[in-house]
Design a protein around this motif. Structure first.
Motif, PDB file in Angstrom:
ATOM      1  N   ALA A  96      -2.999  29.568  14.252  1.00  0.00           N
ATOM      2  CA  ALA A  96      -2.278  30.346  15.261  1.00  0.00           C
ATOM      3  C   ALA A  96      -0.935  29.731  15.582  1.00  0.00           C
ATOM      4  O   ALA A  96       0.021  30.431  15.883  1.00  0.00           O
ATOM      5  CB  ALA A  96      -3.122  30.447  16.542  1.00  0.00           C
ATOM      6  N   CYS A  97      -0.864  28.408  15.482  1.00  0.00           N
ATOM      7  CA  CYS A  97       0.348  27.720  15.925  1.00  0.00           C
ATOM      8  C   CYS A  97       1.441  27.671  14.878  1.00  0.00           C
ATOM      9  O   CYS A  97       2.607  27.531  15.216  1.00  0.00           O
ATOM     10  CB  CYS A  97       0.016  26.281  16.322  1.00  0.00           C
ATOM     11  SG  CYS A  97      -1.015  26.164  17.792  1.00  0.00           S
ATOM     12  N   CYS A  98       1.077  27.733  13.624  1.00  0.00           N
ATOM     13  CA  CYS A  98       2.051  27.353  12.596  1.00  0.00           C
ATOM     14  C   CYS A  98       2.599  28.520  11.796  1.00  0.00           C
ATOM     15  O   CYS A  98       3.334  28.312  10.843  1.00  0.00           O
ATOM     16  CB  CYS A  98       1.418  26.348  11.640  1.00  0.00           C
ATOM     17  SG  CYS A  98       0.960  24.814  12.483  1.00  0.00           S
ATOM     18  N   VAL A 113       2.232  29.719  20.887  1.00  0.00           N
ATOM     19  CA  VAL A 113       2.262  31.148  21.188  1.00  0.00           C
ATOM     20  C   VAL A 113       1.330  31.887  20.238  1.00  0.00           C
ATOM     21  O   VAL A 113       1.413  31.741  19.028  1.00  0.00           O
ATOM     22  CB  VAL A 113       3.691  31.705  21.057  1.00  0.00           C
ATOM     23  CG1 VAL A 113       3.693  33.218  21.249  1.00  0.00           C
ATOM     24  CG2 VAL A 113       4.598  31.049  22.074  1.00  0.00           C
ATOM     25  N   ASP A 114       0.430  32.687  20.793  1.00  0.00           N
ATOM     26  CA  ASP A 114      -0.494  33.498  19.994  1.00  0.00           C
ATOM     27  C   ASP A 114      -0.216  34.961  20.327  1.00  0.00           C
ATOM     28  O   ASP A 114      -0.595  35.441  21.389  1.00  0.00           O
ATOM     29  CB  ASP A 114      -1.936  33.131  20.313  1.00  0.00           C
ATOM     30  CG  ASP A 114      -2.936  33.933  19.485  1.00  0.00           C
ATOM     31  OD1 ASP A 114      -2.490  34.771  18.676  1.00  0.00           O
ATOM     32  OD2 ASP A 114      -4.146  33.735  19.654  1.00  0.00           O
ATOM     33  N   PHE A 115       0.449  35.661  19.426  1.00  0.00           N
ATOM     34  CA  PHE A 115       0.861  37.024  19.720  1.00  0.00           C
ATOM     35  C   PHE A 115      -0.293  38.020  19.702  1.00  0.00           C
ATOM     36  O   PHE A 115      -0.125  39.167  20.098  1.00  0.00           O
ATOM     37  CB  PHE A 115       1.971  37.446  18.755  1.00  0.00           C
ATOM     38  CG  PHE A 115       3.306  36.874  19.129  1.00  0.00           C
ATOM     39  CD1 PHE A 115       4.118  37.515  20.036  1.00  0.00           C
ATOM     40  CD2 PHE A 115       3.731  35.674  18.600  1.00  0.00           C
ATOM     41  CE1 PHE A 115       5.344  36.975  20.410  1.00  0.00           C
ATOM     42  CE2 PHE A 115       4.954  35.119  18.956  1.00  0.00           C
ATOM     43  CZ  PHE A 115       5.755  35.784  19.861  1.00  0.00           C
ATOM     44  N   SER A 116      -1.466  37.598  19.259  1.00  0.00           N
ATOM     45  CA  SER A 116      -2.616  38.502  19.302  1.00  0.00           C
ATOM     46  C   SER A 116      -3.026  38.812  20.731  1.00  0.00           C
ATOM     47  O   SER A 116      -3.748  39.778  20.989  1.00  0.00           O
ATOM     48  CB  SER A 116      -3.794  37.894  18.535  1.00  0.00           C
ATOM     49  OG  SER A 116      -4.229  36.691  19.154  1.00  0.00           O
ATOM     50  N   ASN A 117      -2.583  37.998  21.681  1.00  0.00           N
ATOM     51  CA  ASN A 117      -2.944  38.203  23.085  1.00  0.00           C
ATOM     52  C   ASN A 117      -2.063  39.241  23.784  1.00  0.00           C
ATOM     53  O   ASN A 117      -2.266  39.528  24.959  1.00  0.00           O
ATOM     54  CB  ASN A 117      -2.844  36.885  23.845  1.00  0.00           C
ATOM     55  CG  ASN A 117      -3.894  35.883  23.393  1.00  0.00           C
ATOM     56  OD1 ASN A 117      -4.995  36.270  23.020  1.00  0.00           O
ATOM     57  ND2 ASN A 117      -3.554  34.604  23.402  1.00  0.00           N
ATOM     58  N   TYR A 118      -1.069  39.788  23.077  1.00  0.00           N
ATOM     59  CA  TYR A 118      -0.153  40.742  23.704  1.00  0.00           C
ATOM     60  C   TYR A 118      -0.472  42.173  23.282  1.00  0.00           C
ATOM     61  O   TYR A 118      -0.711  42.450  22.106  1.00  0.00           O
ATOM     62  CB  TYR A 118       1.292  40.403  23.336  1.00  0.00           C
ATOM     63  CG  TYR A 118       1.768  39.109  23.929  1.00  0.00           C
ATOM     64  CD1 TYR A 118       2.053  38.997  25.286  1.00  0.00           C
ATOM     65  CD2 TYR A 118       1.927  37.973  23.131  1.00  0.00           C
ATOM     66  CE1 TYR A 118       2.483  37.797  25.834  1.00  0.00           C
ATOM     67  CE2 TYR A 118       2.365  36.771  23.672  1.00  0.00           C
ATOM     68  CZ  TYR A 118       2.643  36.690  25.025  1.00  0.00           C
ATOM     69  OH  TYR A 118       3.069  35.511  25.561  1.00  0.00           O
ATOM     70  N   GLY A 119      -0.430  43.077  24.250  1.00  0.00           N
ATOM     71  CA  GLY A 119      -0.755  44.475  23.978  1.00  0.00           C
ATOM     72  C   GLY A 119       0.371  45.256  23.342  1.00  0.00           C
ATOM     73  O   GLY A 119       0.131  46.201  22.592  1.00  0.00           O
ATOM     74  N   LEU A 120       1.608  44.881  23.643  1.00  0.00           N
ATOM     75  CA  LEU A 120       2.777  45.517  23.049  1.00  0.00           C
ATOM     76  C   LEU A 120       3.479  44.502  22.162  1.00  0.00           C
ATOM     77  O   LEU A 120       3.774  43.385  22.594  1.00  0.00           O
ATOM     78  CB  LEU A 120       3.742  45.998  24.139  1.00  0.00           C
ATOM     79  CG  LEU A 120       5.102  46.540  23.680  1.00  0.00           C
ATOM     80  CD1 LEU A 120       4.926  47.830  22.891  1.00  0.00           C
ATOM     81  CD2 LEU A 120       6.028  46.766  24.883  1.00  0.00           C
ATOM     82  N   LYS A 121       3.734  44.892  20.916  1.00  0.00           N
ATOM     83  CA  LYS A 121       4.437  44.010  19.985  1.00  0.00           C
ATOM     84  C   LYS A 121       5.582  44.795  19.363  1.00  0.00           C
ATOM     85  O   LYS A 121       5.387  45.912  18.872  1.00  0.00           O
ATOM     86  CB  LYS A 121       3.501  43.482  18.909  1.00  0.00           C
ATOM     87  CG  LYS A 121       2.266  42.767  19.441  1.00  0.00           C
ATOM     88  CD  LYS A 121       1.338  42.365  18.310  1.00  0.00           C
ATOM     89  CE  LYS A 121       0.018  41.834  18.823  1.00  0.00           C
ATOM     90  NZ  LYS A 121      -0.825  42.887  19.443  1.00  0.00           N
ATOM     91  N   ASN A 137      12.672  37.889  10.733  1.00  0.00           N
ATOM     92  CA  ASN A 137      11.986  38.854  11.583  1.00  0.00           C
ATOM     93  C   ASN A 137      11.842  38.290  13.001  1.00  0.00           C
ATOM     94  O   ASN A 137      11.477  37.132  13.170  1.00  0.00           O
ATOM     95  CB  ASN A 137      10.608  39.185  11.017  1.00  0.00           C
ATOM     96  CG  ASN A 137      10.688  39.777   9.622  1.00  0.00           C
ATOM     97  OD1 ASN A 137      11.697  40.397   9.264  1.00  0.00           O
ATOM     98  ND2 ASN A 137       9.643  39.602   8.834  1.00  0.00           N
ATOM     99  N   ILE A 138      12.121  39.118  13.974  1.00  0.00           N
ATOM    100  CA  ILE A 138      12.096  38.686  15.379  1.00  0.00           C
ATOM    101  C   ILE A 138      11.010  39.469  16.102  1.00  0.00           C
ATOM    102  O   ILE A 138      11.080  40.698  16.199  1.00  0.00           O
ATOM    103  CB  ILE A 138      13.470  38.895  16.033  1.00  0.00           C
ATOM    104  CG1 ILE A 138      14.537  38.085  15.285  1.00  0.00           C
ATOM    105  CG2 ILE A 138      13.424  38.484  17.510  1.00  0.00           C
ATOM    106  CD1 ILE A 138      15.957  38.493  15.596  1.00  0.00           C
ATOM    107  N   LEU A 139      10.003  38.773  16.594  1.00  0.00           N
ATOM    108  CA  LEU A 139       8.826  39.407  17.179  1.00  0.00           C
ATOM    109  C   LEU A 139       8.772  39.181  18.679  1.00  0.00           C
ATOM    110  O   LEU A 139       8.910  38.053  19.154  1.00  0.00           O
ATOM    111  CB  LEU A 139       7.552  38.852  16.532  1.00  0.00           C
ATOM    112  CG  LEU A 139       6.213  39.347  17.079  1.00  0.00           C
ATOM    113  CD1 LEU A 139       6.076  40.855  16.906  1.00  0.00           C
ATOM    114  CD2 LEU A 139       5.065  38.628  16.395  1.00  0.00           C
ATOM    115  N   ILE A 140       8.585  40.268  19.409  1.00  0.00           N
ATOM    116  CA  ILE A 140       8.376  40.221  20.854  1.00  0.00           C
ATOM    117  C   ILE A 140       6.931  40.615  21.133  1.00  0.00           C
ATOM    118  O   ILE A 140       6.430  41.597  20.569  1.00  0.00           O
ATOM    119  CB  ILE A 140       9.310  41.207  21.583  1.00  0.00           C
ATOM    120  CG1 ILE A 140      10.774  40.821  21.380  1.00  0.00           C
ATOM    121  CG2 ILE A 140       8.981  41.271  23.079  1.00  0.00           C
ATOM    122  CD1 ILE A 140      11.751  41.885  21.854  1.00  0.00           C
ATOM    123  N   GLY A 141       6.276  39.887  21.996  1.00  0.00           N
ATOM    124  CA  GLY A 141       4.953  40.259  22.464  1.00  0.00           C
ATOM    125  C   GLY A 141       4.978  40.353  23.981  1.00  0.00           C
ATOM    126  O   GLY A 141       5.543  39.489  24.647  1.00  0.00           O
TER     127      GLY A 141
END
Length: 308
Positions: free
Chosen positions: A14-16, A41-49, A281-285
């Protein structure tokens, strides 16, 4: 012992993912941005990505809605569809798009749109045997009118600009779709390819929709950009999808650069101005305005949080 080792392995995975090597060549990318410094940061915890993909000159934005639906906004040019977009979607198991949105009909935004038997697909048009991803709902700049609001996959979508504001213009960019997205107080705006005059009109007509947490800048910072609009947006991050010519553009060097300087000197909330060219790639969660984050990764990196 096995449980502890399993937990450690899960934590490492998850971290790397930020620092995985790129699978595809073609852009000078560094995965460094603010959240990448926090490797937990673990983006699986966010509902909107919301994922701004590196596609060279052009745009492609993937949105994973809280409802579980997947939306794609624009595609980039033909080569980007073939070399970046389709491999990324296949890598993450995306077999259908619930929404495919074309902001306007320029080749760096709609190259992947394929129509067959009255249906819309995403694909590479020069390869008849290549993958075709079916589209459940197709939208473009004629689907909406300025000021339209709708509940979209659990979020609130607000249309800032559409075809009908400049219906008779010969410039597709004037008609480009621009929108504001809100979920539990978190706000994001996608500028499309509108010009400064449209930004100023939005600032006048919908001032309450301009200030956002993340703003995807208009028209790859090519052509006119409104200083007043960018400053009023007052985001935590600016995101620009562009190639190396951006370094010679006044919109990037003087206008955005000047606004960034003012916001940072004035103690505003701005953290970074990010280029897909530099950061991939730039990811927002996001879960809310109090619970959201972002990270950068080189193109081709597998993202567990997006896997289907």
């Amino acid at each position: 012992g096995f449980m502890k080792m399993g937990h450690l392995l899960k934590t490492v995975m998850a971290c790397c993912w930020f620092f995985s090597s790129s699978l595809y060549a073609g852009s000078p990318q560094s995965p460094q941005c603010a959240t990448a410094q926090n490797a937990r940061v673990d983006f699986s915890n966010y509902g909107l990505k919301i994922l701004s993909l590196w596609v060279s000159h052009g745009d492609a934005t993937l949105i994973y809605l809280p409802s579980g639906e997947i939306a794609l906004v624009d595609t980039g040019q033909d080569f980007a569809v073939k070399d970046y977009l389709l491999p990324f979607l296949q890598q993450h198991g995306v077999k259908q798009l619930d929404y495919f949105i074309v902001t306007h009909y320029h080749g760096d935004h709609m190259a992947g749109k394929i129509e067959k038997d009255g249906k819309v697909f995403l694909g590479y048009r020069y390869d008849e045997q290549g993958p075709r991803i079916p589209v459940k709902n197709f939208w473009d700049y004629k689907t909406f009118r300025r000021g339209d609001r709708l509940n979209w996959g659990g979020t609130q979508l607000f249309i800032l600009n559409s075809f009908y504001e400049n219906e008779w213009s010969s410039d597709e960019n004037d008609k480009s779709l621009s929108f504001h997205l809100e979920w539990n107080g978190f706000t994001y705006a996608l500028g499309g390819d509108i010009y400064a005059n449209e930004q100023d009109r939005i600032l006048k007509d919908f001032p309450e929709k301009v200030r956002v947490h993340a703003y995807r800048t208009n028209h790859h910072l090519h052509g006119s950009v409104s200083w007043d609009y960018l400053k009023a947006a007052d985001p935590v991050i600016f995101i620009t999808s562009a190639e190396s010519a951006v370094y010679q553009r006044e919109a990037y060097t003087k206008i955005l650069g000047g606004v960034v300087g003012q916001l940072k000197e004035g103690g505003h909330r701005l953290q970074e101005s990010l280029l897909t060219l530099e950061h991939g790639n730039i990811l927002i969660g996001a879960n809310s305005d109090k619970d959201w984050s972002y990270g950068c990764l080189s193109s081709g990196t597998f993202i567990p949080a997006l896997a289907r």
